[in-house]
Design a protein around this motif. Structure first.
Motif, PDB file in Angstrom:
ATOM      1  N   UNK A   3       8.097   8.065 -23.575  1.00 42.40           N
ATOM      2  CA  UNK A   3       6.895   8.260 -22.754  1.00 42.40           C
ATOM      3  C   UNK A   3       6.834   9.691 -22.201  1.00 42.40           C
ATOM      4  N   UNK A   4       8.006  10.252 -21.869  1.00 45.59           N
ATOM      5  CA  UNK A   4       8.047  11.633 -21.381  1.00 45.59           C
ATOM      6  C   UNK A   4       7.713  12.622 -22.496  1.00 45.59           C
ATOM      7  N   UNK A   5       8.171  12.354 -23.693  1.00 49.99           N
ATOM      8  CA  UNK A   5       7.870  13.224 -24.838  1.00 49.99           C
ATOM      9  C   UNK A   5       6.372  13.198 -25.124  1.00 49.99           C
ATOM     10  N   UNK A 124       7.985  11.281  -7.344  1.00 55.08           N
ATOM     11  CA  UNK A 124       6.529  11.212  -7.182  1.00 55.08           C
ATOM     12  C   UNK A 124       5.915  10.364  -8.279  1.00 55.08           C
ATOM     13  N   UNK A 125       6.552  10.339  -9.443  1.00 51.86           N
ATOM     14  CA  UNK A 125       6.011   9.558 -10.546  1.00 51.86           C
ATOM     15  C   UNK A 125       6.004   8.064 -10.241  1.00 51.86           C
ATOM     16  N   UNK A 126       6.764   7.656  -9.231  1.00 48.17           N
ATOM     17  CA  UNK A 126       6.794   6.245  -8.851  1.00 48.17           C
ATOM     18  C   UNK A 126       5.758   5.927  -7.778  1.00 48.17           C
ATOM     19  N   UNK A 127       4.993   6.917  -7.373  1.00 42.63           N
ATOM     20  CA  UNK A 127       4.039   6.746  -6.282  1.00 42.63           C
ATOM     21  C   UNK A 127       2.615   6.569  -6.821  1.00 42.63           C
ATOM     22  N   UNK A 128       1.686   6.676  -5.926  1.00 36.40           N
ATOM     23  CA  UNK A 128       0.274   6.528  -6.262  1.00 36.40           C
ATOM     24  C   UNK A 128      -0.237   7.734  -7.040  1.00 36.40           C
ATOM     25  N   UNK A 129      -1.370   7.528  -7.694  1.00 38.05           N
ATOM     26  CA  UNK A 129      -2.051   8.559  -8.467  1.00 38.05           C
ATOM     27  C   UNK A 129      -2.197   9.843  -7.646  1.00 38.05           C
ATOM     28  N   UNK A 130      -2.671   9.715  -6.401  1.00 39.71           N
ATOM     29  CA  UNK A 130      -2.927  10.888  -5.553  1.00 39.71           C
ATOM     30  C   UNK A 130      -1.644  11.665  -5.256  1.00 39.71           C
ATOM     31  N   UNK A 131      -0.530  10.973  -5.070  1.00 41.62           N
ATOM     32  CA  UNK A 131       0.742  11.652  -4.791  1.00 41.62           C
ATOM     33  C   UNK A 131       1.213  12.435  -6.009  1.00 41.62           C
ATOM     34  N   UNK A 132       1.077  11.841  -7.164  1.00 41.60           N
ATOM     35  CA  UNK A 132       1.473  12.528  -8.409  1.00 41.60           C
ATOM     36  C   UNK A 132       0.581  13.749  -8.611  1.00 41.60           C
ATOM     37  N   UNK A 182      -2.474   9.870 -14.328  1.00 39.63           N
ATOM     38  CA  UNK A 182      -2.895   8.635 -15.006  1.00 39.63           C
ATOM     39  C   UNK A 182      -1.733   8.058 -15.809  1.00 39.63           C
ATOM     40  N   UNK A 183      -1.037   8.911 -16.558  1.00 42.08           N
ATOM     41  CA  UNK A 183       0.056   8.476 -17.429  1.00 42.08           C
ATOM     42  C   UNK A 183       1.170   7.792 -16.619  1.00 42.08           C
ATOM     43  N   UNK A 184       1.651   8.487 -15.577  1.00 37.17           N
ATOM     44  CA  UNK A 184       2.758   7.913 -14.805  1.00 37.17           C
ATOM     45  C   UNK A 184       2.300   6.749 -13.938  1.00 37.17           C
ATOM     46  N   UNK A 185       1.067   6.762 -13.476  1.00 36.03           N
ATOM     47  CA  UNK A 185       0.553   5.625 -12.694  1.00 36.03           C
ATOM     48  C   UNK A 185       0.449   4.393 -13.592  1.00 36.03           C
ATOM     49  N   UNK A 186       0.005   4.610 -14.826  1.00 44.20           N
ATOM     50  CA  UNK A 186      -0.105   3.506 -15.791  1.00 44.20           C
ATOM     51  C   UNK A 186       1.285   2.927 -16.072  1.00 44.20           C
ATOM     52  N   UNK A 187       2.295   3.787 -16.220  1.00 38.45           N
ATOM     53  CA  UNK A 187       3.660   3.313 -16.447  1.00 38.45           C
ATOM     54  C   UNK A 187       4.165   2.520 -15.237  1.00 38.45           C
ATOM     55  N   UNK A 188       3.818   2.997 -14.024  1.00 39.64           N
ATOM     56  CA  UNK A 188       4.251   2.316 -12.811  1.00 39.64           C
ATOM     57  C   UNK A 188       3.654   0.917 -12.707  1.00 39.64           C
ATOM     58  N   UNK A 189       2.438   0.764 -13.179  1.00 47.05           N
ATOM     59  CA  UNK A 189       1.785  -0.555 -13.125  1.00 47.05           C
ATOM     60  C   UNK A 189       2.471  -1.558 -14.052  1.00 47.05           C
ATOM     61  N   UNK A 190       3.065  -1.043 -15.139  1.00 46.70           N
ATOM     62  CA  UNK A 190       3.725  -1.928 -16.115  1.00 46.70           C
ATOM     63  C   UNK A 190       5.080  -2.400 -15.618  1.00 46.70           C
TER      64      UNK A 190
END
Length: 191
Positions: A3-5, A124-132, A182-190
């Protein structure tokens, strides 16, 4: 890791794509460089008087001549109110080469890798969209303050020269930041 790549590749494409669009299709950089009708005379004088490629501050004190602090102060006081120039001079025009494009892509790639690493370290990637998004956008603002505007301050770079760089940093990272958020927020939701 996969996912990072993917995020790195897409972020790099976004940054490079914005820069290409900014320089080639949009009017962002239309007035970055000024034109001189007497450019041939200027180039002839530069070619005759500048020994090698480099950056020249004119008029400058000869570094081979050791001046006392009083002499240095006197030299610079004598320049007040007179014209001066900062010249980026190259003895040979190479044109835009594939290596310029490759270097541009690699620099963007490294920048995105560093931002993703920072997102991981800060959690930050574990936080909300706005924080990221907020963390990502701090970086171009930092670069503008500590590089672009610092150089403008010390070297009197005119607004027409730096404005395109500021626009590129803000909009390029805004687009990349939106994607990464969007990318990291989407991952956090999963998870």
């Amino acid at each position: 890791m996969k996912k990072n790549i993917i995020a790195t590749i897409i972020g790099t494409i976004i940054l490079f794509g914005w820069q290409a669009l900014s320089w080639m299709a949009l009017p962002v950089h239309n007035d970055t460089m000024k034109y001189s009708a007497g450019q041939q005379e200027v180039m002839t004088a530069l070619q005759k008087n500048l020994p090698a490629s480099g950056t020249y501050y004119l008029p400058g004190a000869d570094p081979a001549v050791k001046l006392s602090s009083e002499e240095m102060e006197s030299f610079y006081k004598a320049q007040i109110g007179k014209p001066w120039a900062l010249v980026f001079y190259n003895t040979s025009f190479e044109g835009m080469s594939p290596s310029n494009m490759i270097n541009g892509i690699l620099l963007n790639l490294l920048s995105v890798v560093l931002v993703i690493a920072l997102l991981h370290m800060s959690k930050a990637k574990e936080k909300q969209f706005a924080a990221i998004f907020g963390l990502v956008m701090i970086l171009p603002v930092f670069v503008i303050l500590q590089s672009v505007l610092q150089n403008a301050n010390w070297w009197s770079f005119p607004w027409h020269f730096i404005k395109g760089t500021i626009v590129d940093l803000i909009f390029g990272w805004l687009l990349c930041g939106l994607y990464l958020s969007w990318h990291f927020r989407k991952l956090n939701m999963k998870t």
